[in-house]
Design an enzyme around this catalytic site. Structure first.
Site, PDB file in Angstrom:
ATOM      1  N   ASN A  96      -2.506 -10.474   8.822  1.00 14.03           N
ATOM      2  CA  ASN A  96      -3.042  -9.599   9.163  1.00 14.03           C
ATOM      3  C   ASN A  96      -4.668  -9.860   7.986  1.00 14.03           C
ATOM      4  O   ASN A  96      -4.907 -10.431   7.203  1.00 14.03           O
ATOM      5  CB  ASN A  96      -2.929  -8.499   7.951  1.00 14.03           C
ATOM      6  CG  ASN A  96      -3.764  -6.772   8.228  1.00 14.03           C
ATOM      7  OD1 ASN A  96      -3.543  -6.721   8.712  1.00 14.03           O
ATOM      8  ND2 ASN A  96      -3.847  -6.553   7.296  1.00 14.03           N
ATOM      9  N   GLU A  97      -5.462 -10.065   9.107  1.00 11.09           N
ATOM     10  CA  GLU A  97      -6.805 -10.419   9.102  1.00 11.09           C
ATOM     11  C   GLU A  97      -7.074 -11.647   7.991  1.00 11.09           C
ATOM     12  O   GLU A  97      -7.714 -11.241   7.543  1.00 11.09           O
ATOM     13  CB  GLU A  97      -7.728  -9.049   8.246  1.00 11.09           C
ATOM     14  CG  GLU A  97      -7.501  -8.008   9.486  1.00 11.09           C
ATOM     15  CD  GLU A  97      -8.012  -6.231   8.723  1.00 11.09           C
ATOM     16  OE1 GLU A  97      -8.675  -5.909   9.503  1.00 11.09           O
ATOM     17  OE2 GLU A  97      -8.479  -6.620   7.639  1.00 11.09           O
ATOM     18  N   GLN A 117       1.012  -1.431  -0.290  1.00 16.78           N
ATOM     19  CA  GLN A 117       0.032   0.119   0.177  1.00 16.78           C
ATOM     20  C   GLN A 117       1.214   1.274  -0.182  1.00 16.78           C
ATOM     21  O   GLN A 117      -0.290   2.330  -0.560  1.00 16.78           O
ATOM     22  CB  GLN A 117      -0.864  -0.438   1.364  1.00 16.78           C
ATOM     23  CG  GLN A 117      -1.825  -0.752   1.128  1.00 16.78           C
ATOM     24  CD  GLN A 117      -3.160  -0.514   2.368  1.00 16.78           C
ATOM     25  OE1 GLN A 117      -2.393  -1.748   3.103  1.00 16.78           O
ATOM     26  NE2 GLN A 117      -3.827  -0.697   2.767  1.00 16.78           N
ATOM     27  N   HIS A 154       1.058  -9.779   4.937  1.00 17.68           N
ATOM     28  CA  HIS A 154      -0.529  -8.484   4.477  1.00 17.68           C
ATOM     29  C   HIS A 154      -1.027  -8.237   3.482  1.00 17.68           C
ATOM     30  O   HIS A 154      -0.973  -7.679   2.544  1.00 17.68           O
ATOM     31  CB  HIS A 154       0.484  -6.509   5.210  1.00 17.68           C
ATOM     32  CG  HIS A 154      -1.204  -5.867   5.728  1.00 17.68           C
ATOM     33  ND1 HIS A 154      -0.525  -5.730   6.953  1.00 17.68           N
ATOM     34  CD2 HIS A 154      -2.578  -5.015   4.942  1.00 17.68           C
ATOM     35  CE1 HIS A 154      -1.680  -4.700   6.715  1.00 17.68           C
ATOM     36  NE2 HIS A 154      -2.398  -4.489   5.760  1.00 17.68           N
TER      37      HIS A 154
END
Length: 444
Positions: A192-193, A54, A148
């Site tokens: 991540n998640e 990102q 991620h």
């Protein structure tokens, strides 16, 4: 990743398948040991978070980069240069330091470290090691995320997390990263998640058009990769992916502990503040599906990362819409900063683990809205801590206005704006509010 909410950005397709150290209290958070190594942070961790894809830019060997390029695609625009943080990471670390914070969460990009299977880039590993050491020099605890959402293109083309060898391959990557980054790492997040797709799909009817575009996008990526498959986190069969991802987490944790037994290891979960509405609410059904399998594994970890952006109302038919007239964020979520307090209490009650708030924030073009959000959210976190919940830190999402997956660069989550033409960073007034809260807490 509803108009697509922040944490459903990557799950949109699943809806288809549905440098000097500063003086002061914060600088003592990562005091060196006598032999030159660094102890884990002991004060409360106040920080900000980013993710490699990102912010870094030009992550060309990754699965998501390819999905941004193929036709059709669900991405509104490609990530491109992102925030140019692969080159400007020193500036980003200095910004975190200047805000009285003592922690910085960032991810390492597996596709940079192993762009082709079995071909490891020492240059990329050295890059991330320099980031860890620079954080320590700046008085920041480096919290490193291993996955991620993104993975190497070759990994996705082999079948991703559904390939039988995936857990072993990921554990080998985890061991390699931690061995190279050394003693400076403060905490490690494996995934991540990993529950995000389940959260995005739960109780909702998939949009057939989005489902078809997702299928076609993955097929195009498979063809471009010379494969008959292309599978990555938060796509495909969500239920089938739970077991192999949890096995990958277990093997990675074991591998990391083999290098550094003292290093705290955990995962992060997307957990909105679920609130039951009416006597026949399906809230417990949701919890059993979306969180419970991950909570079971998290009980073996050193901490659990909690990521909360708003609340979710659950009635007899499932999720309910945002209340009429409620203030909304840029992504359509309800403005509900106090949600994080309930999520912390729930996650700790279910796991017994210390809680690290690894993401919390909102998307808004109006920074005065973020300035209102931060004091309420952090007060909720500190209230839970004061009640005796072992909360070890608060990391705001995000440090920078960055690439928000399917939504591109329109959503603004950052404490810092980034000029899309020059990459100039400008600290927003809301960041100074977080800085004052952190300074006040760390100086107590």
């Amino acid at each position: 990743m509803r108009s697509l909410s922040r944490r459903a950005v990557l799950a949109a397709g699943t809806l288809a398948a549905a440098f000097a150290p500063r003086a002061g209290a914060a600088a003592t958070a990562v005091a060196p040991l006598r032999d030159g190594r660094h102890a884990s942070a002991t004060p409360f961790l106040w920080g900000a978070a980013t993710a490699g894809h990102q912010v870094e830019g030009n992550n060309v060997a990754s699965d998501v980069w390819l999905l941004e390029q193929v036709k059709p695609t669900l991405f509104s625009e490609p990530s491109g240069d992102a925030c140019d943080s692969f080159e400007r990471w020193r500036e980003d670390i200095e910004i975190v330091r200047s805000l009285n914070l003592n922690a910085y969460r960032f991810s390492v990009e597996w596709s940079r470290i192993e762009p082709a299977e079995g071909q490891v880039s020492l240059s990329a590993l050295d890059h991330y090691r320099r980031m860890v050491l620079a954080c320590r020099e700046a008085g920041l605890a480096p919290i490193v995320t291993l996955s991620h959402f993104t993975s190497p293109r070759w990994f996705a083309a082999k079948g991703g997390w559904l390939h039988p060898d995936a857990p072993t391959v990921f554990a080998r990557h985890a061991e390699r990263v931690i061995r190279h980054l050394g003693e400076g790492v403060s905490h490690v997040v494996t995934f991540n998640e990993p529950n995000l797709q389940l959260l995005g799909e739960w109780g909702r009817t998939p949009d057939p058009a989005v489902r078809q575009t997702m299928t076609d996008m993955l097929a195009a990526a498979a063809k471009a990769s010379g494969s008959d498959r292309f599978s990555l986190m938060n796509t495909g069969d969500a239920a089938a992916m739970v077991a192999p991802v949890l096995e990958a987490h277990r093997q990675a944790r074991q591998a990391i502990k083999g290098v550094r037994p003292d290093l705290p290891v955990g995962m992060t979960l997307a957990i909105p503040d679920d609130q039951a509405v009416g006597p026949d609410s399906r809230i417990e059904e949701k919890r059993a599906t979306v969180y419970a399998p991950f909570f079971v594994e998290a009980r073996q970890d050193d901490f659990l990362g909690v990521q909360t952006y708003s609340r979710s109302l659950i009635g007899a038919e499932g999720p309910l819409p945002v209340p009429e007239g409620a203030e909304r964020t840029q992504m359509g979520d309800e403005f509900y900063p106090q949600a994080i307090g309930a999520s912390i209490r729930y996650a700790h009650a279910q796991t017994g683990r210390p809680i690290l708030v690894t993401e919390n924030g909102l998307a808004t073009q109006d920074d005065t809205v973020r300035a209102r959000f931060i004091p309420i959210a952090t007060a909720a976190v500190l209230a839970a801590r004061d009640e005796g919940v072992p909360v070890i830190g608060y990391l705001h999402w995000s440090l920078l206005d960055n690439f928000e997956w399917f939504s591109g660069y329109s959503p603004k989550f950052g404490l810092v704006s980034v000029d899309r033409a020059t990459f100039k960073r400008t600290i927003k007034p809301s960041a100074q509010i977080l800085a004052r809260i952190a300074r006040s807490d760390l100086s107590r």
